[in-house]
Design a protein around this motif. Structure first.
Motif, short mmCIF file in Angstrom:
data_model
loop_
_atom_site.label_atom_id
_atom_site.label_comp_id
_atom_site.label_asym_id
_atom_site.label_seq_id
_atom_site.Cartn_x
_atom_site.Cartn_y
_atom_site.Cartn_z
N LEU A 8 0.64 -1.18 0.01
CA LEU A 8 -0.03 -0.16 0.12
C LEU A 8 0.97 1.23 0.32
O LEU A 8 0.61 1.99 0.18
CB LEU A 8 -1.54 0.19 1.25
N SER A 9 1.55 1.38 0.05
CA SER A 9 3.26 2.55 0.11
C SER A 9 2.94 2.79 -1.67
O SER A 9 3.01 2.09 -2.32
CB SER A 9 4.33 2.11 0.35
N GLY A 10 2.60 4.20 -1.91
CA GLY A 10 2.65 4.63 -2.46
C GLY A 10 3.90 5.30 -3.40
O GLY A 10 4.86 4.61 -2.68
N PRO A 11 3.80 5.62 -4.48
CA PRO A 11 5.20 5.72 -5.60
C PRO A 11 5.86 7.17 -4.90
O PRO A 11 6.88 6.72 -5.47
CB PRO A 11 5.20 6.41 -6.96
N ALA A 12 5.86 7.54 -3.88
CA ALA A 12 6.10 8.60 -3.94
C ALA A 12 7.40 8.46 -2.50
O ALA A 12 7.91 8.35 -1.20
CB ALA A 12 5.34 9.68 -2.78
N LEU A 13 6.04 7.72 -1.39
CA LEU A 13 6.78 7.31 -0.25
C LEU A 13 7.56 5.87 -0.68
O LEU A 13 8.49 5.96 0.22
CB LEU A 13 5.55 6.47 0.76
N ALA A 14 7.85 5.34 -1.39
CA ALA A 14 8.54 4.07 -1.61
C ALA A 14 9.49 4.93 -1.99
O ALA A 14 10.74 4.21 -1.58
CB ALA A 14 8.03 3.54 -2.74
N LEU A 16 10.65 7.91 -1.15
CA LEU A 16 10.77 8.61 -0.04
C LEU A 16 12.32 6.91 0.52
O LEU A 16 13.98 7.49 0.52
CB LEU A 16 10.19 8.91 0.73
N GLY A 17 12.41 5.94 1.09
CA GLY A 17 12.82 4.85 1.36
C GLY A 17 13.80 4.67 0.88
O GLY A 17 15.14 4.37 1.33
N ALA A 18 13.54 4.51 -0.33
CA ALA A 18 14.33 4.52 -1.52
C ALA A 18 15.89 5.11 -1.41
O ALA A 18 16.75 4.63 -1.64
CB ALA A 18 14.25 3.63 -3.10
N ALA A 88 18.62 18.23 -8.76
CA ALA A 88 19.04 17.46 -9.97
C ALA A 88 19.27 16.16 -9.28
O ALA A 88 19.71 15.08 -9.91
CB ALA A 88 20.39 17.67 -10.90
N TRP A 89 20.07 16.09 -7.75
CA TRP A 89 20.50 15.43 -7.47
C TRP A 89 19.36 14.59 -6.92
O TRP A 89 20.10 13.00 -7.03
CB TRP A 89 21.36 16.20 -5.86
N LEU A 90 18.51 15.18 -6.57
CA LEU A 90 17.02 13.65 -6.07
C LEU A 90 16.09 13.04 -7.69
O LEU A 90 16.84 12.25 -7.26
CB LEU A 90 15.62 14.89 -5.75
N ALA A 97 17.67 4.44 -8.61
CA ALA A 97 16.81 3.70 -7.28
C ALA A 97 15.47 2.68 -7.91
O ALA A 97 15.02 2.17 -6.98
CB ALA A 97 16.64 4.44 -5.70
N GLY A 98 15.74 2.78 -9.14
CA GLY A 98 14.24 2.74 -9.78
C GLY A 98 12.89 3.68 -9.89
O GLY A 98 12.06 3.22 -9.58
N HIS A 99 13.12 4.60 -9.73
CA HIS A 99 11.96 5.43 -9.56
C HIS A 99 11.80 7.16 -10.52
O HIS A 99 13.32 7.97 -10.12
CB HIS A 99 11.97 6.15 -7.65
#
Length: 489
Positions: A8-14, A16-18, A88-90, A97-99
């Protein structure tokens, strides 16, 4: 609790953890072996989490999946809005990390290219590429031929050789009342191709730019030459210079209030969640301090990365649990982080747990563990006399700072040398050793000092001057005395 983030983790939360896990991997790689130690990479990746650790925990512990995702998007927006380099870093690290973080945040706002205004509305100079035009503009407001050297550092970051200088400038314009603070120019030399330094010759600095790149002349014969360079001018009265007055008519006024923005604050962290956030934030701030000289080698970067391995995924998994289970899960996380750090992290437990609820009980619990109980914790060696240098070592850093006044305080002359030396056992990873000079008086150095393994020695131990010598005099640094820097490596 090593498990995948909940579905249930959405793409933004996933994402952020990655990003956290990606940062820890990059830091660990940068600290893996002394021959490729990269202080700048460690600083950059750790610094990201100074203001972003608590937004991560607030996002991970939202009551619903929708709330967690909304907070995560706000955190990513904050990270992307800080400055163009930060954005740019983000995007780059998210992609690695695949996002696709560019699909999760708003397009960047239009920013003026060049000079800017601070939060008080005063125009400030831009970070500049080193070009003939940049040097000409500087020479209009500063007597560059009167510039003096305050600080010199040559260092290998990873496999790249670079240089950094701080020059004290003399103004050609009248700064008005309160202009006693000396303006400085930071010079960052990228891909250093030639270094010939001797602080014993006549003083003087010359800045030049040609088809081969940027060059800094030092004294009568010295030179630093690089393929490219960048400049940062620090002058609180620059707005009164000719360039500053022209910029004041061109740079638009700031919009919004005078205060800087703050990272997202939505969401109250409960006791154990707060404790885990404090632990992670403290570890990142401590790792960021590798950029301080001396003292960089006292930071147990490897132990921190070992302790926090996989923390991003674990934080998301714990945050998605019901409240009561969540408290237990985050408390268990802190215990596991202490375990995973091993005995190398034990001397830093009290610092890491300062502000963490039930810190004393956590320490007692981990001490009862067979992994730690009875172990002899690593303790930083105190500074000691330099004896028994290895037969071969690789020069990683030379830093030389001349006595000066900074922020109203006198700073003494200082020199620091970092060496990569073979491990204690055959085939072991190389480790870092730091040497600190007391009252350094002269440094001579050329490019070959960074060319590979050399034999280092300290001459004149029975005299008033001790001289650190590398190879066939490719590095010669004289000082009243030398000592070893306390090290965790």
């Amino acid at each position: 609790m090593r498990s995948r983030p909940p579905e249930l983790s959405g793409p933004a939360l996933a994402a952020l953890g990655a990003l956290l896990d990606r940062s820890l991997i990059q830091i660990a790689d940068a600290a893996h072996d002394a021959r490729t130690f990269d202080r700048e990479t460690i600083r950059v990746f750790a610094d990201v989490w100074d203001n972003n650790t608590f937004p991560l925990f607030r996002a991970a512990t939202g009551r619903t999946g929708r709330e967690r995702e909304r907070r995560a998007r706000a955190a990513l927006e904050w990270m992307a809005s800080l400055e163009p380099r930060g954005r740019a870093w983000l995007l780059e690290q998210g992609a690695a990390a695949g996002h696709r973080i560019d699909a999760l945040v708003q397009p960047p706002p239009a920013r003026p290219d060049g000079h800017w205004r601070d939060y008080g509305g005063t125009v400030r100079p831009a970070y500049s590429r080193w070009t003939p035009q940049t040097l000409t503009e500087l020479a209009d407001d500063y007597a560059l031929d009167a510039a003096t050297l305050r600080h010199l550092r040559i260092e290998r970051d990873g496999t790249r050789l670079g240089g950094f200088l701080t020059l004290e400038l003399a103004r050609s314009y009248a700064p008005g009342d309160g202009g006693a603070r000396v303006p400085t120019l930071d010079v960052c030399l990228h891909d250093l191709a030639e270094a010939d330094v001797d602080t014993g010759t006549e003083s003087g600095v010359r800045l030049d730019c040609d088809a081969r790149g940027a060059s800094v002349g030092l004294g009568t014969r010295g030179v630093l030459r690089a393929r490219s360079a960048s400049l940062r001018l620090d002058d609180p009265f620059w707005h009164l210079s000719g360039a500053g007055r022209r910029a004041d008519t061109q740079v638009p006024s700031r919009r919004g209030g005078a205060r800087a923005g703050h990272p997202p604050q939505a969401g109250k962290l409960s006791s154990s969640v707060w404790g885990a956030a404090v632990f992670l934030s403290t570890a990142m701030v401590h790792m960021r301090s590798v950029h301080a000289l001396p003292g960089a080698l006292g930071v147990p970067v490897k132990a921190y990365c070992q302790a926090l391995r996989g923390a991003g995924q674990d934080i998301l998994a714990a945050g998605a649990l019901p409240r009561r289970q969540r408290e237990v899960a985050f408390r268990s996380l802190v215990v596991r982080w202490l375990h995973q750090g091993g005995v190398g992290l034990v001397p830093w437990w009290k610092r890491l747990l300062q502000g963490v609820p039930d810190a004393a009980e956590l320490i007692r619990e981990v001490h009862r563990s067979p992994l730690v109980s009875g172990a002899d914790p690593a303790v930083l060696d105190s500074a000691r006399e330099v004896t028994g240098l290895p037969d071969r070592a690789e020069l990683r850093l030379v830093s030389y700072t001349i006595e000066h006044i900074a922020w109203g305080t006198r700073q003494g002359t200082q020199a620091v040398v970092h060496l990569a030396v073979p491990g204690h056992e055959p085939g072991a990873l190389w480790r870092l050793e730091g040497l600190v000079a007391t009252d350094p008086v002269r440094i001579r150095m050329c490019t070959e000092a960074f060319g590979g393994p050399l034999r280092f020695r300290v001459d004149g131990k029975e005299t008033e001057s001790q001289v650190l010598v590398g190879g066939d005099d490719v590095l010669v640094l004289a000082a009243r005395a030398w000592s070893r820097e306390p090290s965790s490596y």
